[in-house]
Design a protein around this motif. Structure first.
Motif, PDB file in Angstrom:
ATOM      1  N   THR A 121     -42.724  11.627   8.376  1.00  0.00           N
ATOM      2  CA  THR A 121     -41.706  12.615   7.689  1.00  0.00           C
ATOM      3  C   THR A 121     -42.811  13.683   7.359  1.00  0.00           C
ATOM      4  OG1 THR A 121     -40.153  10.931   7.079  1.00  0.00           O
ATOM      5  CG2 THR A 121     -40.195  13.326   5.800  1.00  0.00           C
ATOM      6  N   PHE A 122     -42.251  14.966   7.703  1.00  0.00           N
ATOM      7  CA  PHE A 122     -43.142  16.347   7.491  1.00  0.00           C
ATOM      8  C   PHE A 122     -42.272  17.194   6.908  1.00  0.00           C
ATOM      9  CE2 PHE A 122     -44.215  14.495  11.709  1.00  0.00           C
ATOM     10  CZ  PHE A 122     -45.704  13.903  11.295  1.00  0.00           C
ATOM     11  N   LYS A 123     -42.978  17.909   5.961  1.00  0.00           N
ATOM     12  CA  LYS A 123     -42.496  18.887   4.803  1.00  0.00           C
ATOM     13  C   LYS A 123     -42.226  20.236   5.460  1.00  0.00           C
ATOM     14  CE  LYS A 123     -43.476  20.570   0.277  1.00  0.00           C
ATOM     15  NZ  LYS A 123     -44.430  20.527  -0.723  1.00  0.00           N
ATOM     16  N   ASN A 124     -41.153  20.778   5.119  1.00  0.00           N
ATOM     17  CA  ASN A 124     -40.644  22.133   5.534  1.00  0.00           C
ATOM     18  C   ASN A 124     -41.802  23.206   4.744  1.00  0.00           C
ATOM     19  OD1 ASN A 124     -39.122  24.447   6.607  1.00  0.00           O
ATOM     20  ND2 ASN A 124     -38.124  24.548   4.713  1.00  0.00           N
ATOM     21  N   GLY A 125     -42.050  24.101   5.613  1.00  0.00           N
ATOM     22  CA  GLY A 125     -43.031  25.270   5.280  1.00  0.00           C
ATOM     23  C   GLY A 125     -44.503  25.019   5.358  1.00  0.00           C
ATOM     24  N   ALA A 126     -44.982  23.767   4.783  1.00  0.00           N
ATOM     25  CA  ALA A 126     -46.223  23.476   4.858  1.00  0.00           C
ATOM     26  C   ALA A 126     -46.611  22.869   6.083  1.00  0.00           C
ATOM     27  CB  ALA A 126     -46.635  22.470   3.581  1.00  0.00           C
ATOM     28  N   GLU A 127     -45.861  21.991   6.732  1.00  0.00           N
ATOM     29  CA  GLU A 127     -46.160  21.407   7.921  1.00  0.00           C
ATOM     30  C   GLU A 127     -45.188  21.689   9.079  1.00  0.00           C
ATOM     31  OE1 GLU A 127     -47.917  17.368   6.585  1.00  0.00           O
ATOM     32  OE2 GLU A 127     -45.877  17.406   6.166  1.00  0.00           O
ATOM     33  N   PHE A 128     -44.067  22.140   8.940  1.00  0.00           N
ATOM     34  CA  PHE A 128     -43.289  22.650  10.220  1.00  0.00           C
ATOM     35  C   PHE A 128     -42.085  23.895   9.662  1.00  0.00           C
ATOM     36  CE2 PHE A 128     -39.937  20.135   8.131  1.00  0.00           C
ATOM     37  CZ  PHE A 128     -38.903  20.633   8.355  1.00  0.00           C
ATOM     38  N   THR A 129     -41.776  24.649  10.680  1.00  0.00           N
ATOM     39  CA  THR A 129     -40.556  25.358  10.261  1.00  0.00           C
ATOM     40  C   THR A 129     -39.450  24.991  11.384  1.00  0.00           C
ATOM     41  OG1 THR A 129     -41.218  27.517  11.710  1.00  0.00           O
ATOM     42  CG2 THR A 129     -42.160  27.158   9.085  1.00  0.00           C
ATOM     43  N   ALA A 130     -38.253  25.328  10.865  1.00  0.00           N
ATOM     44  CA  ALA A 130     -37.080  25.120  11.919  1.00  0.00           C
ATOM     45  C   ALA A 130     -36.044  26.060  11.461  1.00  0.00           C
ATOM     46  CB  ALA A 130     -36.675  23.726  11.935  1.00  0.00           C
ATOM     47  N   ARG A 131     -35.458  26.660  12.328  1.00  0.00           N
ATOM     48  CA  ARG A 131     -34.239  27.489  12.361  1.00  0.00           C
ATOM     49  C   ARG A 131     -33.549  27.697  13.713  1.00  0.00           C
ATOM     50  NH1 ARG A 131     -34.952  32.834  14.345  1.00  0.00           N
ATOM     51  NH2 ARG A 131     -36.876  33.162  15.533  1.00  0.00           N
ATOM     52  N   THR A 132     -32.180  28.222  13.533  1.00  0.00           N
ATOM     53  CA  THR A 132     -31.474  28.168  14.652  1.00  0.00           C
ATOM     54  C   THR A 132     -30.797  29.734  14.788  1.00  0.00           C
ATOM     55  OG1 THR A 132     -29.498  27.095  15.907  1.00  0.00           O
ATOM     56  CG2 THR A 132     -29.459  27.583  13.380  1.00  0.00           C
ATOM     57  N   GLN A 133     -30.242  29.996  15.996  1.00  0.00           N
ATOM     58  CA  GLN A 133     -29.568  31.282  16.122  1.00  0.00           C
ATOM     59  C   GLN A 133     -28.122  30.759  16.507  1.00  0.00           C
ATOM     60  OE1 GLN A 133     -32.969  34.678  17.146  1.00  0.00           O
ATOM     61  NE2 GLN A 133     -31.677  34.026  18.570  1.00  0.00           N
TER      62      GLN A 133
END
Length: 513
Positions: A83-95
């Motif tokens: 499990t990975f932490k948002n911001g520190a380890e990954f980013t994700a968004r959608t359009q």
């Protein structure tokens, strides 16, 4: 006799414009914020006071319909049992215009650089079906990775290396999500830029399908996360990266599944492009555009509940102030004798989110694209001392390069090739959206070139603030150079053409038929 280029600029007013636009009161100039209203009001008032005409019929403003998508940042990415932490380890968004977008046990596939480029005999998707799957891709392109000039353009990034392309191609391939592996050298910026640019609220244009044809999850992962994922898949990341640099690479299923849920708040609103026009006397229907995007990253609330303002003084209040300075000087000069062509002084919205305002203008231009001669674009001025060169982004791209060469020589300076062609700046500012509509352009950018601390500690960070100690030697120098090019284009009958074969060139040729 043709009207001469202005050579005198009000640098005291320039400094005041930057100071105002980059002040805390403007809150970082985010689209759809109070800062937007303050910014567009300031620009319209300034342009109207100069006596310039509205660029959109009776208005200086062009509405740009946007969706503001705010993903709940309390998300996590799980891959296998990790499990990975948002911001520190990954980013994700959608359009996508959807309240929820998810990866549900989505199979991971490593697709190398995620490129399908027939003209380079390269297809990372050959022989693999990624429909509904999540692709892991490397940033930049194989030319940069190998420094082999026989691959793509060697060290110089092509559009295939840009993150925007990675998402576009993955969508064409039917993927559910994309995870771009961040590494500082090929990305051309550190993880902090990725994090600041992809968390919080984001903006998008909306198509008739509510963007459902776009890839669902637009993600980035840290380098060390990619290493963990590949290790869990029984693979060595470095070896797989090396393999991806070879012609004939074949995509590799990682035999792991990804899970992620984006809970989105969606608001529909209108942001605004700004355009004022100095009408030409002989050929007023022909337009030369001078531009700088007005937006920056806005204000964010940190974990302690404190407002963090990203004022964007150099990026790009400095450019907007430059356009205002040129507008004032050209208006005053035209009172002696009008220019032959019309000159537009523009400032578009939502560049930082992906050239959105420029894309909207390119699709809904104030005059037909066939009548737009060129697009000169400032994205960060040299606010320090003058230098004996001007940077050129791209080489052998369009005939505007000869204009740059002449104007630079007249100042007894020289044209310096982009020292960091691997950064792909040719594709990272609003002129690119106009180029896709066939309109040739020049980028004037000095981000970090005269301030070695800028990219590392100021770019897209809170430290990009107004400084009363700026000498503005570079501003005076470059405004004079831009003025020369702008005046030449506004007086002659030339239509600068694209040099290298490209989609830009074919689009212009369609207009010229």
């Amino acid at each position: 006799m043709a009207q001469e280029a202005p050579k005198q600029f009000d640098l005291a007013q320039y400094k005041q414009d930057v100071k105002t636009l980059a002040s805390d009161a403007f809150g970082g100039r985010a689209p759809l914020s109070k800062g937007e209203q303050l910014t567009t009001d300031y620009l319209v008032k300034s342009l109207k006071k100069m006596g310039l005409e509205p660029g959109f019929g009776e208005s200086y403003l062009q509405a740009v319909p946007l969706a503001k998508i705010s993903a709940d940042q309390n998300m996590s990415l799980s891959i296998g049992d990790m499990t990975f932490k948002n911001g520190a380890e990954f980013t994700a968004r959608t359009q996508r215009i959807s309240q929820q977008v998810a990866l549900n046990n989505s199979e991971l596939v490593f697709v190398g650089y995620g490129i399908n480029a027939p003209e380079y005999q390269w297809n990372d998707y050959d022989g693999i079906d990624v429909t509904g799957k999540t692709v892991v891709v490397l940033v930049n392109d194989p030319g940069f990775a190998t420094q082999d000039n026989r691959l793509f353009k060697g060290n110089a990034m092509t559009y295939y290396g840009r993150w925007t392309y990675k998402y576009e191609e993955a969508a064409r391939q039917g993927a559910a999500g994309v995870l771009i592996v961040h590494e500082t050298a090929p990305a051309a910026y550190g993880w902090g830029v990725v994090e600041n640019s992809n968390t919080g609220s984001k903006f998008t244009l909306v198509d008739e399908q509510k963007n459902q044809q776009q890839v669902g999850v637009m993600g980035w992962i840290q380098h060390h996360v990619a290493q963990q994922v590949f290790t869990a898949a029984g693979l060595d990341y470095s070896q797989q990266k090396q393999r991806a640099q070879l012609r004939g690479f074949k995509a590799t299923p990682l035999k792991l599944k990804a899970n992620l849920l984006l809970n989105n708040q969606i608001e529909h609103a209108k942001s605004y492009n700004v355009l004022a026009v100095l009408p030409g006397k002989k050929r007023p229907q022909e337009l030369v555009l001078m531009h700088a995007h007005w937006d920056h990253l806005g204000t964010r609330i940190d974990e302690q509940g404190k407002a963090q303002i990203y004022n964007g003084a150099v990026d790009n209040a400095s450019g907007v102030a430059g356009v205002l300075s040129l507008a004032k000087a050209f208006k005053q000069q035209s009172q002696q004798q009008p220019f032959d062509r019309s000159i537009g002084f523009a400032s578009f919205t939502a560049e930082e989110t992906g050239l959105i305002g420029a894309q909207h203008y390119a699709r809904n231009p104030s005059v037909p694209t066939k009548d737009i001669v060129a697009f000169l674009n400032i994205d960060g001025m040299n606010v320090n001392d003058g230098v004996n060169y001007i940077l050129q982004y791209g080489e052998g791209v369009s005939e505007l390069e000869s204009y740059l060469e002449r104007a630079t020589k007249a100042q007894q300076r020289f044209v310096k090739p982009d020292p960091r062609p691997q950064n792909g700046l040719m594709y990272r500012s609003d002129h690119f959206a106009l180029a896709q509509a066939g309109i040739p352009g020049l980028l004037f950018m000095s981000l970090g070139d005269t301030d070695p601390d800028y990219i590392a500690h100021k770019y897209h960070k809170q430290a990009d603030d107004y400084d009363a100690n700026w000498s503005l030697g570079g501003v005076k120098q470059d405004l004079t150079l831009m003025s020369s090019i702008l005046a030449e284009l506004a007086n002659n009958q030339d239509w600068p053409q694209w040099i290298e074969a490209s989609g830009f060139k074919s689009r212009r040729e369609q207009d010229n038929r």
